[in-house]
Motif scaffolding. Structure first.
Motif, mmCIF file in Angstrom:
data_model
loop_
_atom_site.group_PDB
_atom_site.id
_atom_site.type_symbol
_atom_site.label_atom_id
_atom_site.label_comp_id
_atom_site.label_asym_id
_atom_site.label_seq_id
_atom_site.Cartn_x
_atom_site.Cartn_y
_atom_site.Cartn_z
ATOM 1 N N TYR A 1 0.829 -1.210 0.000
ATOM 2 C CA TYR A 1 0.000 0.000 0.000
ATOM 3 C C TYR A 1 0.868 1.266 0.000
ATOM 4 N N LYS A 2 1.878 1.278 0.853
ATOM 5 C CA LYS A 2 2.749 2.461 0.932
ATOM 6 C C LYS A 2 3.490 2.705 -0.378
ATOM 7 N N ASN A 3 3.834 1.628 -1.062
ATOM 8 C CA ASN A 3 4.532 1.752 -2.348
ATOM 9 C C ASN A 3 3.580 2.024 -3.513
ATOM 10 N N LYS A 4 2.278 2.113 -3.201
ATOM 11 C CA LYS A 4 1.238 2.363 -4.216
ATOM 12 C C LYS A 4 1.232 1.286 -5.308
ATOM 13 N N LYS A 5 1.554 0.070 -4.915
ATOM 14 C CA LYS A 5 1.598 -1.028 -5.885
ATOM 15 C C LYS A 5 0.325 -1.866 -5.888
ATOM 16 N N TYR A 6 -0.450 -1.793 -4.792
ATOM 17 C CA TYR A 6 -1.513 -2.784 -4.609
ATOM 18 C C TYR A 6 -2.636 -2.685 -5.649
ATOM 19 N N LEU A 7 -2.789 -1.497 -6.283
ATOM 20 C CA LEU A 7 -3.800 -1.361 -7.341
ATOM 21 C C LEU A 7 -3.161 -0.924 -8.661
#
Length: 214
Positions: free
Chosen positions: A136-142
């Motif tokens: 989530y912090k790396n903005k990878k989850y979506l």
């Protein structure tokens, strides 16, 4: 043995016919007592005929051949490999579901059904939590909602952790629930990654992470 049964059956048929004719004869003579007696005696050879017929069917060559065929079929049938719990892993299951030729909704339902029964350890729960926070912090989850394997893995982990905490109202559970909802909505195509619902959940997730880290 078959020939003996056939002979007994033939003799019984002859005797039954004789008794039946005698019964008819006595009825004609109006001797009802003898007629009824002959009819009762007719039942004896009839019973013998029935038992001989049953025995003949059981020991006939055709019947024995059929039984043999069944036995051979049973013995030669290959035994399916039973996968033990040690052989199966959640990674294998996710990969298997991701490769199915079905809709995202059906894949989601399949992996969720598996997650409902998955016996997670405390170490796995912590591992899943750390993973989701990092993604989530790396903005990878979506970043790639078309990646079936990645999204199903995220959905699996989020469901397992959320199930572990149940109805607890804690920052980590709030964060995981938001992670689960957003992964669910975008994977199934119900919401776009920039929709108001997704952004609202992310604001709640930000608050939850801030509470976790302070």
């Amino acid at each position: 043995m078959v020939n003996i049964l056939q002979l007994i059956t033939l003799i019984s048929i002859i005797i039954a016919i004789v008794f039946l004719l005698l019964a008819v004869f006595n009825f004609i003579k109006l001797d009802r007592i003898k007629a009824l007696k002959m009819l009762k005696l007719t039942a004896i050879p009839l019973i013998i005929i029935i038992f001989c017929s049953i025995a003949y069917v059981d020991i006939s060559p055709k019947s024995q051949a059929n039984k043999s065929d069944v036995a051979i079929t049973y013995e030669e049938k290959p035994v399916a490999k039973v996968e033990s719990a040690e052989d199966a892993t959640w990674q294998t299951k996710v990969k298997e579901v991701a490769s199915l030729n079905s809709t995202p909704s059906k894949k989601f339902d399949t992996i969720e059904a598996y997650a409902k029964k998955y016996p997670a350890t405390k170490a796995e729960i912590k591992e899943f939590e750390d993973y989701m926070k990092a993604e989530y912090k790396n903005k990878k989850y979506l970043a790639d909602v078309q990646n079936n394997k990645y999204m199903l893995e995220n959905i699996f982990k989020a469901y397992v952790v959320n199930r572990y905490y149940g109805e607890e109202e804690t920052p980590i559970n709030d964060f995981v629930f938001g992670f689960y909802q957003n992964s669910n909505y975008t994977f199934k195509g119900l919401k776009s990654t920039n929709s108001h619902a997704i952004k609202y959940n992310e604001r709640q997730m930000d608050k939850a992470i801030a509470a976790i880290e302070h």
